[in-house]
Design a protein around this motif. Structure first.
Motif, PDB file in Angstrom:
ATOM      1  N   ALA A   1       2.637  67.327  24.843  1.00 36.39           N
ATOM      2  CA  ALA A   1       1.810  66.792  25.926  1.00 36.39           C
ATOM      3  C   ALA A   1       0.468  66.289  25.413  1.00 36.39           C
ATOM      4  CB  ALA A   1       1.599  67.868  26.998  1.00 36.39           C
ATOM      5  N   PHE A   2      -0.191  67.064  24.558  1.00 38.34           N
ATOM      6  CA  PHE A   2      -1.508  66.652  24.082  1.00 38.34           C
ATOM      7  C   PHE A   2      -1.416  65.525  23.056  1.00 38.34           C
ATOM      8  CE2 PHE A   2      -2.922  70.603  26.037  1.00 38.34           C
ATOM      9  CZ  PHE A   2      -4.149  70.210  26.560  1.00 38.34           C
ATOM     10  N   THR A   3      -0.317  65.460  22.317  1.00 45.01           N
ATOM     11  CA  THR A   3      -0.117  64.317  21.416  1.00 45.01           C
ATOM     12  C   THR A   3       0.030  63.035  22.232  1.00 45.01           C
ATOM     13  OG1 THR A   3       0.999  65.751  19.805  1.00 45.01           O
ATOM     14  CG2 THR A   3       1.281  63.371  19.552  1.00 45.01           C
ATOM     15  N   MET A   4       0.834  63.111  23.290  1.00 42.48           N
ATOM     16  CA  MET A   4       1.014  61.946  24.168  1.00 42.48           C
ATOM     17  C   MET A   4      -0.286  61.607  24.903  1.00 42.48           C
ATOM     18  SD  MET A   4       4.158  60.813  24.016  1.00 42.48           S
ATOM     19  CE  MET A   4       5.904  61.228  23.910  1.00 42.48           C
ATOM     20  N   LEU A   5      -1.048  62.633  25.285  1.00 44.88           N
ATOM     21  CA  LEU A   5      -2.308  62.403  25.993  1.00 44.88           C
ATOM     22  C   LEU A   5      -3.259  61.571  25.142  1.00 44.88           C
ATOM     23  CD1 LEU A   5      -4.299  62.895  28.315  1.00 44.88           C
ATOM     24  CD2 LEU A   5      -4.960  65.033  27.173  1.00 44.88           C
ATOM     25  N   GLY A   6      -3.321  61.865  23.841  1.00 47.18           N
ATOM     26  CA  GLY A   6      -4.187  61.079  22.968  1.00 47.18           C
ATOM     27  C   GLY A   6      -3.836  59.608  22.993  1.00 47.18           C
ATOM     28  N   ILE A   7      -2.536  59.297  22.990  1.00 50.14           N
ATOM     29  CA  ILE A   7      -2.090  57.900  23.018  1.00 50.14           C
ATOM     30  C   ILE A   7      -2.450  57.257  24.349  1.00 50.14           C
ATOM     31  CG2 ILE A   7      -0.059  56.404  22.902  1.00 50.14           C
ATOM     32  CD1 ILE A   7       1.198  58.620  21.101  1.00 50.14           C
ATOM     33  N   LEU A   8      -2.186  57.972  25.448  1.00 53.78           N
ATOM     34  CA  LEU A   8      -2.486  57.437  26.777  1.00 53.78           C
ATOM     35  C   LEU A   8      -3.987  57.258  26.990  1.00 53.78           C
ATOM     36  CD1 LEU A   8      -1.526  56.687  29.659  1.00 53.78           C
ATOM     37  CD2 LEU A   8      -1.696  59.121  30.231  1.00 53.78           C
ATOM     38  N   TYR A   9      -4.762  58.225  26.570  1.00 51.88           N
ATOM     39  CA  TYR A   9      -6.200  58.256  26.822  1.00 51.88           C
ATOM     40  C   TYR A   9      -6.974  57.306  25.907  1.00 51.88           C
ATOM     41  CZ  TYR A   9     -10.924  60.417  26.954  1.00 51.88           C
ATOM     42  OH  TYR A   9     -12.274  60.641  27.045  1.00 51.88           O
ATOM     43  N   LEU A  10      -6.509  57.163  24.649  1.00 50.69           N
ATOM     44  CA  LEU A  10      -7.289  56.417  23.659  1.00 50.69           C
ATOM     45  C   LEU A  10      -6.638  55.111  23.213  1.00 50.69           C
ATOM     46  CD1 LEU A  10      -8.241  59.495  21.441  1.00 50.69           C
ATOM     47  CD2 LEU A  10      -9.553  58.498  23.314  1.00 50.69           C
ATOM     48  N   ALA A  11      -5.345  55.147  22.916  1.00 53.76           N
ATOM     49  CA  ALA A  11      -4.693  53.961  22.356  1.00 53.76           C
ATOM     50  C   ALA A  11      -4.379  52.912  23.417  1.00 53.76           C
ATOM     51  CB  ALA A  11      -3.416  54.365  21.617  1.00 53.76           C
ATOM     52  N   VAL A  12      -3.940  53.347  24.586  1.00 58.25           N
ATOM     53  CA  VAL A  12      -3.583  52.383  25.636  1.00 58.25           C
ATOM     54  C   VAL A  12      -4.777  51.525  26.058  1.00 58.25           C
ATOM     55  CG1 VAL A  12      -2.828  52.147  28.032  1.00 58.25           C
ATOM     56  CG2 VAL A  12      -1.586  53.650  26.483  1.00 58.25           C
ATOM     57  N   PRO A  13      -5.945  52.110  26.358  1.00 62.13           N
ATOM     58  CA  PRO A  13      -7.077  51.257  26.777  1.00 62.13           C
ATOM     59  C   PRO A  13      -7.445  50.184  25.761  1.00 62.13           C
ATOM     60  CG  PRO A  13      -7.546  53.546  27.263  1.00 62.13           C
ATOM     61  CD  PRO A  13      -6.296  53.550  26.446  1.00 62.13           C
ATOM     62  N   PHE A  14      -7.483  50.555  24.475  1.00 63.95           N
ATOM     63  CA  PHE A  14      -7.876  49.568  23.473  1.00 63.95           C
ATOM     64  C   PHE A  14      -6.733  48.625  23.113  1.00 63.95           C
ATOM     65  CE2 PHE A  14     -11.526  52.385  22.784  1.00 63.95           C
ATOM     66  CZ  PHE A  14     -12.533  51.429  22.741  1.00 63.95           C
ATOM     67  N   SER A  15      -5.514  48.960  23.504  1.00 60.64           N
ATOM     68  CA  SER A  15      -4.408  48.025  23.323  1.00 60.64           C
ATOM     69  C   SER A  15      -4.481  46.887  24.329  1.00 60.64           C
ATOM     70  CB  SER A  15      -3.065  48.757  23.461  1.00 60.64           C
ATOM     71  OG  SER A  15      -2.892  49.692  22.411  1.00 60.64           O
ATOM     72  N   LEU A  16      -5.229  47.090  25.414  1.00 64.48           N
ATOM     73  CA  LEU A  16      -5.355  46.058  26.448  1.00 64.48           C
ATOM     74  C   LEU A  16      -6.406  45.013  26.108  1.00 64.48           C
ATOM     75  CD1 LEU A  16      -5.167  48.329  29.631  1.00 64.48           C
ATOM     76  CD2 LEU A  16      -3.340  46.933  28.646  1.00 64.48           C
ATOM     77  N   VAL A  17      -7.291  45.302  25.149  1.00 61.30           N
ATOM     78  CA  VAL A  17      -8.379  44.364  24.867  1.00 61.30           C
ATOM     79  C   VAL A  17      -7.845  43.029  24.353  1.00 61.30           C
ATOM     80  CG1 VAL A  17     -10.095  46.163  24.400  1.00 61.30           C
ATOM     81  CG2 VAL A  17      -8.738  45.238  22.510  1.00 61.30           C
ATOM     82  N   SER A  18      -6.698  43.046  23.689  1.00 60.42           N
ATOM     83  CA  SER A  18      -6.140  41.800  23.154  1.00 60.42           C
ATOM     84  C   SER A  18      -5.772  40.839  24.270  1.00 60.42           C
ATOM     85  CB  SER A  18      -4.914  42.105  22.289  1.00 60.42           C
ATOM     86  OG  SER A  18      -5.263  42.909  21.184  1.00 60.42           O
ATOM     87  N   TYR A  19      -5.296  41.373  25.392  1.00 65.01           N
ATOM     88  CA  TYR A  19      -4.935  40.514  26.517  1.00 65.01           C
ATOM     89  C   TYR A  19      -6.174  39.953  27.208  1.00 65.01           C
ATOM     90  CZ  TYR A  19      -0.371  42.642  25.814  1.00 65.01           C
ATOM     91  OH  TYR A  19       0.805  43.060  25.270  1.00 65.01           O
ATOM     92  N   ILE A  20      -7.282  40.689  27.143  1.00 67.31           N
ATOM     93  CA  ILE A  20      -8.537  40.168  27.696  1.00 67.31           C
ATOM     94  C   ILE A  20      -9.081  39.067  26.795  1.00 67.31           C
ATOM     95  CG2 ILE A  20     -10.872  40.749  28.455  1.00 67.31           C
ATOM     96  CD1 ILE A  20      -9.935  43.634  28.829  1.00 67.31           C
ATOM     97  N   ALA A  21      -8.963  39.245  25.482  1.00 64.67           N
ATOM     98  CA  ALA A  21      -9.488  38.268  24.522  1.00 64.67           C
ATOM     99  C   ALA A  21      -8.571  37.071  24.340  1.00 64.67           C
ATOM    100  CB  ALA A  21      -9.727  38.940  23.169  1.00 64.67           C
TER     101      ALA A  21
END
Length: 279
Positions: free
Chosen positions: A109-129
């Motif tokens: 759960a906490f391994t997945m939480l790190g991906i959801l909490y940290l990696a997902v938000p910054f993965s969206l920046v490419s679509y904004i740029a």
């Protein structure tokens, strides 16, 4: 002095890499994802919860998530490649079978939480740029895609203005606690001061980047004010529950990576949603 020197080089590297070209942009945010995950998992591993997250697999999964979304957004590959992100997720679940650790589902759960909490938000920046319709991304090729990092640049400027002036206003005028249970130093007066200056910065951004109207920029500013403040509180809640003052020591005088980007973890997804809805 240490804080000022670190802050100066931090801003120069961050802004320079963000706006130089799409490749420096990708390297910058991939680095942020990796360092954030390493710091997050280290905090959990040293906490009182008895959690042993899958450091290597979690960091690799977060990095792969960013890379695939970056590649799709800038037209290097087709959108179907995103389905491959199921593989690292399954690897985290299956890998726990062979670790022989206590609290295996907590580790997952906490391994997945790190991906959801940290990696997902910054993965969206490419679509904004790379603001292309979803029907065209991944098929036009990198030479034909758009690189427009200025909305992200402006978002950072607005959030920094909000944070800095909330701190100063709180020191000068703060009396009423905003969320004492989580962050005793924050006050309503400080938040109001930060919000006013952040909205002023939103107005300034509308003068330089006129792809959006003043109303849209003020809406983006309001979204950033609320979500970045909540993101700051969420990270404070994490540190308080673990019992640490700073998330790390990577940035002398400033703490860790999570301390510097805490507001952006909730703010960036909110901005992405607004950009998609507005068009």
């Amino acid at each position: 002095m240490q804080r000022l020197i670190t802050g100066f080089f931090f801003v120069v590297i961050l802004v320079g890499s963000m706006v130089w070209n799409r490749y420096s942009f990708g390297i910058l945010f991939l680095t942020i994802v990796v360092l954030s995950l390493i710091e997050f998992y280290k905090l959990l591993k040293n906490s009182k919860f008895g959690i042993a997250p899958q450091n290597i697999t979690g960091v690799a999964a977060g990095a792969f998530l960013f890379i695939t979304n970056y590649a799709v957004a800038f037209g290097f590959v087709g959108i179907k490649i995103l389905i491959l992100n199921v593989i690292p997720a399954l690897a985290i679940i299956i890998g726990e079978l062979y670790r022989k650790k206590d609290n295996p589902f907590g580790n997952i759960a906490f391994t997945m939480l790190g991906i959801l909490y940290l990696a997902v938000p910054f993965s969206l920046v490419s679509y904004i740029a790379s603001p292309l319709p979803l029907s065209t991304i991944g098929i036009m090729g990198p030479k034909h895609t758009v690189f427009y990092p200025w909305i992200i640049f402006a978002s950072f400027m607005i959030v920094w203005a909000n944070d800095s002036w909330a701190y100063l206003s709180g020191r000068w005028f703060g009396k009423h606690k905003l969320f004492e249970r989580i962050s005793p130093g924050k006050t309503w007066e400080g938040s109001a001061g930060g919000a006013l200056v952040a909205l002023l910065f939103s107005y300034l951004m509308s003068l330089f980047f006129d792809e959006y109207s003043l109303v849209n920029w003020l809406c983006i500013g309001a979204i950033l004010i609320v979500t970045s403040t909540l993101g700051d509180l969420v990270e404070s809640m994490l540190k308080r529950s673990i019992g640490v003052k700073d998330s790390g020591t990577m940035l002398p005088g400033h703490g860790g990576i999570l301390d510097r980007f805490d507001g952006m973890f909730l703010a960036l997804p909110a901005v992405w949603v607004y950009v998609v809805l507005v068009g």
